[in-house]
Write a protein that holds these residues in place. Structure first.
Motif, PDB file in Angstrom:
ATOM      1  N   MET A   1     -30.340  25.973  52.332  1.00  0.00           N
ATOM      2  CA  MET A   1     -30.226  24.727  51.582  1.00  0.00           C
ATOM      3  C   MET A   1     -29.191  24.883  50.474  1.00  0.00           C
ATOM      4  SD  MET A   1     -33.198  22.618  49.578  1.00  0.00           S
ATOM      5  CE  MET A   1     -32.834  21.100  48.719  1.00  0.00           C
ATOM      6  N   ASP A   2     -28.338  23.895  50.314  1.00  0.00           N
ATOM      7  CA  ASP A   2     -27.310  23.938  49.283  1.00  0.00           C
ATOM      8  C   ASP A   2     -27.898  23.498  47.940  1.00  0.00           C
ATOM      9  OD1 ASP A   2     -25.139  24.635  51.053  1.00  0.00           O
ATOM     10  OD2 ASP A   2     -25.274  22.589  51.825  1.00  0.00           O
ATOM     11  N   GLN A   3     -27.686  24.311  46.915  1.00  0.00           N
ATOM     12  CA  GLN A   3     -28.130  23.985  45.561  1.00  0.00           C
ATOM     13  C   GLN A   3     -27.037  24.381  44.588  1.00  0.00           C
ATOM     14  OE1 GLN A   3     -31.855  26.235  45.321  1.00  0.00           O
ATOM     15  NE2 GLN A   3     -33.012  24.358  45.655  1.00  0.00           N
ATOM     16  N   VAL A   4     -26.605  23.435  43.750  1.00  0.00           N
ATOM     17  CA  VAL A   4     -25.524  23.690  42.799  1.00  0.00           C
ATOM     18  C   VAL A   4     -25.939  23.169  41.431  1.00  0.00           C
ATOM     19  CG1 VAL A   4     -23.058  23.469  42.354  1.00  0.00           C
ATOM     20  CG2 VAL A   4     -23.911  23.259  44.698  1.00  0.00           C
ATOM     21  N   GLN A   5     -25.690  23.967  40.398  1.00  0.00           N
ATOM     22  CA  GLN A   5     -25.964  23.556  39.028  1.00  0.00           C
ATOM     23  C   GLN A   5     -24.738  23.820  38.162  1.00  0.00           C
ATOM     24  OE1 GLN A   5     -29.807  25.917  38.662  1.00  0.00           O
ATOM     25  NE2 GLN A   5     -30.400  24.073  37.553  1.00  0.00           N
ATOM     26  N   TYR A   6     -24.475  22.901  37.238  1.00  0.00           N
ATOM     27  CA  TYR A   6     -23.357  23.024  36.306  1.00  0.00           C
ATOM     28  C   TYR A   6     -23.907  23.137  34.889  1.00  0.00           C
ATOM     29  CZ  TYR A   6     -20.247  21.682  40.118  1.00  0.00           C
ATOM     30  OH  TYR A   6     -19.549  21.649  41.301  1.00  0.00           O
ATOM     31  N   PHE A   7     -23.304  24.028  34.098  1.00  0.00           N
ATOM     32  CA  PHE A   7     -23.762  24.262  32.734  1.00  0.00           C
ATOM     33  C   PHE A   7     -22.572  24.226  31.777  1.00  0.00           C
ATOM     34  CE2 PHE A   7     -26.346  26.668  35.701  1.00  0.00           C
ATOM     35  CZ  PHE A   7     -27.648  26.351  35.348  1.00  0.00           C
ATOM     36  N   SER A   8     -22.803  23.685  30.578  1.00  0.00           N
ATOM     37  CA  SER A   8     -21.804  23.734  29.519  1.00  0.00           C
ATOM     38  C   SER A   8     -22.106  24.925  28.618  1.00  0.00           C
ATOM     39  CB  SER A   8     -21.833  22.443  28.697  1.00  0.00           C
ATOM     40  OG  SER A   8     -21.508  21.337  29.502  1.00  0.00           O
ATOM     41  N   THR A   9     -21.106  25.345  27.829  1.00  0.00           N
ATOM     42  CA  THR A   9     -21.309  26.410  26.849  1.00  0.00           C
ATOM     43  C   THR A   9     -20.861  25.904  25.481  1.00  0.00           C
ATOM     44  OG1 THR A   9     -19.110  27.434  26.995  1.00  0.00           O
ATOM     45  CG2 THR A   9     -20.735  28.075  28.666  1.00  0.00           C
ATOM     46  N   ALA A  10     -21.019  26.746  24.465  1.00  0.00           N
ATOM     47  CA  ALA A  10     -20.618  26.362  23.106  1.00  0.00           C
ATOM     48  C   ALA A  10     -19.112  26.117  23.025  1.00  0.00           C
ATOM     49  CB  ALA A  10     -21.022  27.452  22.119  1.00  0.00           C
ATOM     50  N   ASP A  11     -18.349  26.773  23.887  1.00  0.00           N
ATOM     51  CA  ASP A  11     -16.900  26.594  23.948  1.00  0.00           C
ATOM     52  C   ASP A  11     -16.595  25.593  25.054  1.00  0.00           C
ATOM     53  OD1 ASP A  11     -14.156  26.767  24.285  1.00  0.00           O
ATOM     54  OD2 ASP A  11     -14.085  28.927  23.990  1.00  0.00           O
ATOM     55  N   GLN A  12     -16.048  24.447  24.710  1.00  0.00           N
ATOM     56  CA  GLN A  12     -15.805  23.392  25.694  1.00  0.00           C
ATOM     57  C   GLN A  12     -14.804  23.807  26.771  1.00  0.00           C
ATOM     58  OE1 GLN A  12     -14.733  19.755  23.687  1.00  0.00           O
ATOM     59  NE2 GLN A  12     -16.807  19.399  22.958  1.00  0.00           N
ATOM     60  N   SER A  13     -14.026  24.853  26.512  1.00  0.00           N
ATOM     61  CA  SER A  13     -13.050  25.293  27.508  1.00  0.00           C
ATOM     62  C   SER A  13     -13.658  26.249  28.533  1.00  0.00           C
ATOM     63  CB  SER A  13     -11.860  25.978  26.821  1.00  0.00           C
ATOM     64  OG  SER A  13     -12.280  27.109  26.092  1.00  0.00           O
ATOM     65  N   VAL A  14     -14.933  26.599  28.361  1.00  0.00           N
ATOM     66  CA  VAL A  14     -15.626  27.499  29.292  1.00  0.00           C
ATOM     67  C   VAL A  14     -16.890  26.807  29.792  1.00  0.00           C
ATOM     68  CG1 VAL A  14     -16.737  29.744  29.604  1.00  0.00           C
ATOM     69  CG2 VAL A  14     -14.774  29.534  28.063  1.00  0.00           C
ATOM     70  N   SER A  15     -16.993  26.629  31.092  1.00  0.00           N
ATOM     71  CA  SER A  15     -18.220  26.078  31.670  1.00  0.00           C
ATOM     72  C   SER A  15     -18.668  26.961  32.829  1.00  0.00           C
ATOM     73  CB  SER A  15     -18.019  24.630  32.130  1.00  0.00           C
ATOM     74  OG  SER A  15     -16.982  24.537  33.079  1.00  0.00           O
ATOM     75  N   LEU A  16     -19.902  26.739  33.276  1.00  0.00           N
ATOM     76  CA  LEU A  16     -20.531  27.632  34.243  1.00  0.00           C
ATOM     77  C   LEU A  16     -21.032  26.864  35.462  1.00  0.00           C
ATOM     78  CD1 LEU A  16     -22.783  29.518  31.658  1.00  0.00           C
ATOM     79  CD2 LEU A  16     -20.479  30.163  32.373  1.00  0.00           C
ATOM     80  N   ILE A  17     -20.994  27.527  36.598  1.00  0.00           N
ATOM     81  CA  ILE A  17     -21.529  26.967  37.842  1.00  0.00           C
ATOM     82  C   ILE A  17     -22.394  28.034  38.494  1.00  0.00           C
ATOM     83  CG2 ILE A  17     -20.986  25.906  40.076  1.00  0.00           C
ATOM     84  CD1 ILE A  17     -18.120  25.421  38.932  1.00  0.00           C
ATOM     85  N   GLU A  18     -23.528  27.630  39.019  1.00  0.00           N
ATOM     86  CA  GLU A  18     -24.369  28.525  39.807  1.00  0.00           C
ATOM     87  C   GLU A  18     -24.698  27.804  41.104  1.00  0.00           C
ATOM     88  OE1 GLU A  18     -28.032  31.491  38.916  1.00  0.00           O
ATOM     89  OE2 GLU A  18     -28.434  29.381  38.482  1.00  0.00           O
TER      90      GLU A  18
END
Length: 264
Positions: A1-18
């Motif tokens: 099953m496909d599962q994707v999550q997006y996260f922001s960080t304190a620095d707007q120029s760095v974001s996260l994906i899992e």
């Protein structure tokens, strides 16, 4: 099953994906940011600069901005990945000032280095925790990326453009300023002192895709940034030039594996 999550960080120029990917396939596309991925399990296959790569657990994948690539699971078991999406200017502090314009780049798209992998894996997990102090959030990305940059990056002169007096950066800046408007081929060609036919030929030779495909991806990448800034989806669609909400939602999910409403 496909599962994707997006996260922001304190620095707007760095974001996260899992993400856990099984059936979802990334068609040929590009990013505005560096995408630095950690393969946590399974196997992924992707094409980059005409070469096919296969990566698995412990591999680090570096995808520079504006580079066409695709991606899919090698088999039905899928693969799991964590990704840092980092805006290019974040790396500018590592670029030495010189008379020759230069940029930081990496020596290879796939790296196997257990120590570097562990640094970045830890950083990805910590940056998703609300309990981390503000100063730790600010310092962690720089500290964690230092080994990768020191061991595997190089400074290269900026490549010459094949698009007349303009560059892709100039074209990108123009399009970003006019995403909600109707863009004409002749306008883009004029920026480069080329005819429409010449521009289309040179543009595809430079990027590997048509101007329209490039603009569509640019609109979707900008839509992702706006959604992560909590701009309502209906407003985002109009701001980036999609006047049909259904078309926007479909295109967005095909590109990122999640619907606009799932991005927060």
């Amino acid at each position: 099953m496909d599962q994707v999550q997006y996260f922001s960080t304190a620095d707007q120029s760095v974001s996260l994906i899992e993400g856990q990917y099984q059936s979802f396939e990334f068609k040929r596309h590009y990013h505005l940011d560096y995408h630095i991925g950690l393969i946590l399990g399974g196997q992924q296959s992707f094409t980059y600069q005409g070469e096919r790569f296969q990566v698995g657990r412990g591999d680090l994948v570096i995808m520079p901005p504006d580079e066409l690539h695709d991606g899919c699971s090698v088999n039905e078991l899928g693969y799991k990945a964590q990704v840092f999406a980092i805006e290019p200017y974040w790396f500018e502090r590592y670029v030495q000032t010189s008379q020759t314009p230069s940029c930081l780049s990496f020596k290879q798209p796939v790296i196997r280095d257990a120590q570097v992998f562990q640094f970045l894996d830890n950083a990805h997990q910590l940056l998703r925790q609300n309990s981390l102090s503000q100063l730790a959030q600010d310092c962690l990305p720089y500290d964690s990326f230092e080994p990768l940059i020191q061991r595997y990056s190089v400074l290269k002169p900026l490549p010459p453009s094949r698009l007349g007096r303009s560059t892709l950066q100039t074209l990108k800046a123009f399009l970003l300023a006019h995403l909600s408007e109707s863009i004409h081929l002749v306008e883009l060609a004029a920026l480069c002192d080329l005819s429409s036919t010449q521009f289309q030929r040179h543009f595809k030779a430079t990027t590997g895709i048509t101007p329209y495909a490039w603009l569509t991806r640019l609109r979707l990448e900008q839509a992702m940034k706006l959604l992560k800034s909590n701009v309502p989806g209906t407003e985002v669609a109009q701001q980036v030039g999609f006047y049909d909400q259904a078309h926007f939602s479909k295109s967005f999910k095909q590109a990122f594996g999640v619907s606009p409403s799932e991005v927060r």
